[in-house]
Design a protein around this motif. Structure first.
Motif, PDB file in Angstrom:
ATOM      1  N   ASP A  27      -8.368   6.212   1.248  1.00 37.32           N
ATOM      2  CA  ASP A  27      -8.009   7.566   0.857  1.00 37.32           C
ATOM      3  C   ASP A  27      -7.012   8.015   0.156  1.00 37.32           C
ATOM      4  O   ASP A  27      -6.740   9.108  -0.361  1.00 37.32           O
ATOM      5  CB  ASP A  27      -8.268   8.221   2.273  1.00 37.32           C
ATOM      6  CG  ASP A  27      -9.661   8.132   2.913  1.00 37.32           C
ATOM      7  OD1 ASP A  27     -10.732   8.149   2.126  1.00 37.32           O
ATOM      8  OD2 ASP A  27      -9.493   8.398   3.957  1.00 37.32           O
ATOM      9  N   TRP A  28      -5.863   7.215   0.171  1.00 36.68           N
ATOM     10  CA  TRP A  28      -4.596   7.553  -0.360  1.00 36.68           C
ATOM     11  C   TRP A  28      -4.601   8.113  -1.684  1.00 36.68           C
ATOM     12  O   TRP A  28      -3.873   8.957  -2.067  1.00 36.68           O
ATOM     13  CB  TRP A  28      -3.553   6.331  -0.031  1.00 36.68           C
ATOM     14  CG  TRP A  28      -2.212   6.876  -0.350  1.00 36.68           C
ATOM     15  CD1 TRP A  28      -1.211   7.987  -0.077  1.00 36.68           C
ATOM     16  CD2 TRP A  28      -1.671   6.556  -1.665  1.00 36.68           C
ATOM     17  NE1 TRP A  28      -0.159   7.909  -0.502  1.00 36.68           N
ATOM     18  CE2 TRP A  28      -0.200   7.145  -1.534  1.00 36.68           C
ATOM     19  CE3 TRP A  28      -1.879   5.561  -2.560  1.00 36.68           C
ATOM     20  CZ2 TRP A  28       0.717   6.812  -2.779  1.00 36.68           C
ATOM     21  CZ3 TRP A  28      -0.708   5.098  -3.664  1.00 36.68           C
ATOM     22  CH2 TRP A  28       0.509   5.850  -3.659  1.00 36.68           C
ATOM     23  N   PRO A  29      -5.238   7.137  -2.637  1.00 38.11           N
ATOM     24  CA  PRO A  29      -5.435   7.836  -4.059  1.00 38.11           C
ATOM     25  C   PRO A  29      -5.761   9.029  -4.262  1.00 38.11           C
ATOM     26  O   PRO A  29      -5.144   9.886  -4.991  1.00 38.11           O
ATOM     27  CB  PRO A  29      -6.171   6.918  -4.868  1.00 38.11           C
ATOM     28  CG  PRO A  29      -6.217   5.341  -3.935  1.00 38.11           C
ATOM     29  CD  PRO A  29      -5.946   5.875  -2.617  1.00 38.11           C
ATOM     30  N   ALA A  30      -6.891   9.580  -3.244  1.00 38.31           N
ATOM     31  CA  ALA A  30      -7.103  11.015  -3.457  1.00 38.31           C
ATOM     32  C   ALA A  30      -6.008  11.927  -2.985  1.00 38.31           C
ATOM     33  O   ALA A  30      -5.842  13.097  -3.665  1.00 38.31           O
ATOM     34  CB  ALA A  30      -8.432  11.290  -2.878  1.00 38.31           C
ATOM     35  N   PHE A  31      -5.560  11.500  -1.905  1.00 36.97           N
ATOM     36  CA  PHE A  31      -4.450  12.425  -1.118  1.00 36.97           C
ATOM     37  C   PHE A  31      -3.164  12.510  -2.185  1.00 36.97           C
ATOM     38  O   PHE A  31      -2.488  13.471  -2.362  1.00 36.97           O
ATOM     39  CB  PHE A  31      -4.014  11.705   0.106  1.00 36.97           C
ATOM     40  CG  PHE A  31      -2.971  12.378   0.657  1.00 36.97           C
ATOM     41  CD1 PHE A  31      -2.946  13.370   1.455  1.00 36.97           C
ATOM     42  CD2 PHE A  31      -1.682  11.948   0.715  1.00 36.97           C
ATOM     43  CE1 PHE A  31      -1.656  13.913   2.067  1.00 36.97           C
ATOM     44  CE2 PHE A  31      -0.648  12.215   1.297  1.00 36.97           C
ATOM     45  CZ  PHE A  31      -0.767  13.581   2.075  1.00 36.97           C
ATOM     46  N   ASP A  32      -2.874  11.309  -2.805  1.00 30.24           N
ATOM     47  CA  ASP A  32      -1.744  11.388  -3.698  1.00 30.24           C
ATOM     48  C   ASP A  32      -2.055  12.034  -4.833  1.00 30.24           C
ATOM     49  O   ASP A  32      -1.123  12.779  -5.466  1.00 30.24           O
ATOM     50  CB  ASP A  32      -1.434   9.730  -4.078  1.00 30.24           C
ATOM     51  CG  ASP A  32      -0.111   9.607  -5.184  1.00 30.24           C
ATOM     52  OD1 ASP A  32       0.754  10.116  -4.553  1.00 30.24           O
ATOM     53  OD2 ASP A  32      -0.595   9.206  -6.022  1.00 30.24           O
ATOM     54  N   ALA A  33      -3.138  11.940  -5.543  1.00 37.49           N
ATOM     55  CA  ALA A  33      -3.548  12.963  -6.603  1.00 37.49           C
ATOM     56  C   ALA A  33      -3.209  14.213  -6.265  1.00 37.49           C
ATOM     57  O   ALA A  33      -2.771  15.078  -7.147  1.00 37.49           O
ATOM     58  CB  ALA A  33      -4.816  12.469  -7.059  1.00 37.49           C
TER      59      ALA A  33
END
Length: 177
Positions: A24-30
């Motif tokens: 899930d980190w890429p969506a959180f990071d974006a």
């Protein structure tokens, strides 16, 4: 993909709320990199800070036994935000927090649906006696959501940090009429 073991999943009519996963980190990071995160970021965006913040989200589950749930739609299971109980060590009270990472998910009632489920979880299985939401004074959408959830401004309540913050106190679900 490694996931947190023995964490609950909450279900609503349209949503599944689950523990965060590394994927899930890429969506959180974006989201954190976007202007939409202005009310949840305490400093300017950097990938390093975003990475540590995501570790904090996952670590909260390990250290407290609960944490914020990742919001997914039942039909596609893609992470669109986060909502739920949050109580870092230095905070004066337990919080119910929410963010929608996907701008396309705003205005559909997902945050309200997720917040209702996580409030019931906090006051139910977690046994909380009180819950607040800490909201930046300029965050009109979150203020409106807190009020729609039945929360009321508590000007006497303490809040974390030094930035101006409004504290909205949530009634226990059975207290709502």
């Amino acid at each position: 993909m490694i996931t947190l073991a023995a964490t609950p999943m909450l279900e609503t009519e349209r949503l599944l709320l689950r523990a965060p996963e590394g994927g899930d980190w890429p969506a959180f990071d974006a989201f954190l990199a976007s202007d939409r995160a202005a009310f949840v970021r305490s400093v300017d965006y950097s990938e390093a800070i975003s990475w540590r913040a995501w570790g904090h989200v996952i670590g909260h589950w390990a250290m407290r036994g609960f944490g914020t749930f990742v919001i997914t739609r039942r039909d596609d299971r893609r992470a669109i935000g986060m909502c739920g109980p949050w109580f870092p060590a230095t905070w004066p009270e337990p919080e119910i927090g929410w963010t929608l990472w996907d701008a396309g998910a705003e205005g559909a009632g997902y945050a309200r649906e997720a917040a209702r489920a996580t409030i019931a979880h906090a006051f139910g299985p977690l046994g909380w006696q009180t819950a607040v939401s800490y909201i930046a004074p300029a965050n009109a959408r979150s203020i409106a959501l807190a009020e729609r959830l039945g929360a009321r401004l508590d000007p006497a309540a303490a809040h974390p940090g030094d930035e101006p913050t409004l504290v909205f106190r949530h009634p226990a679900p059975e207290a709502k009429t």
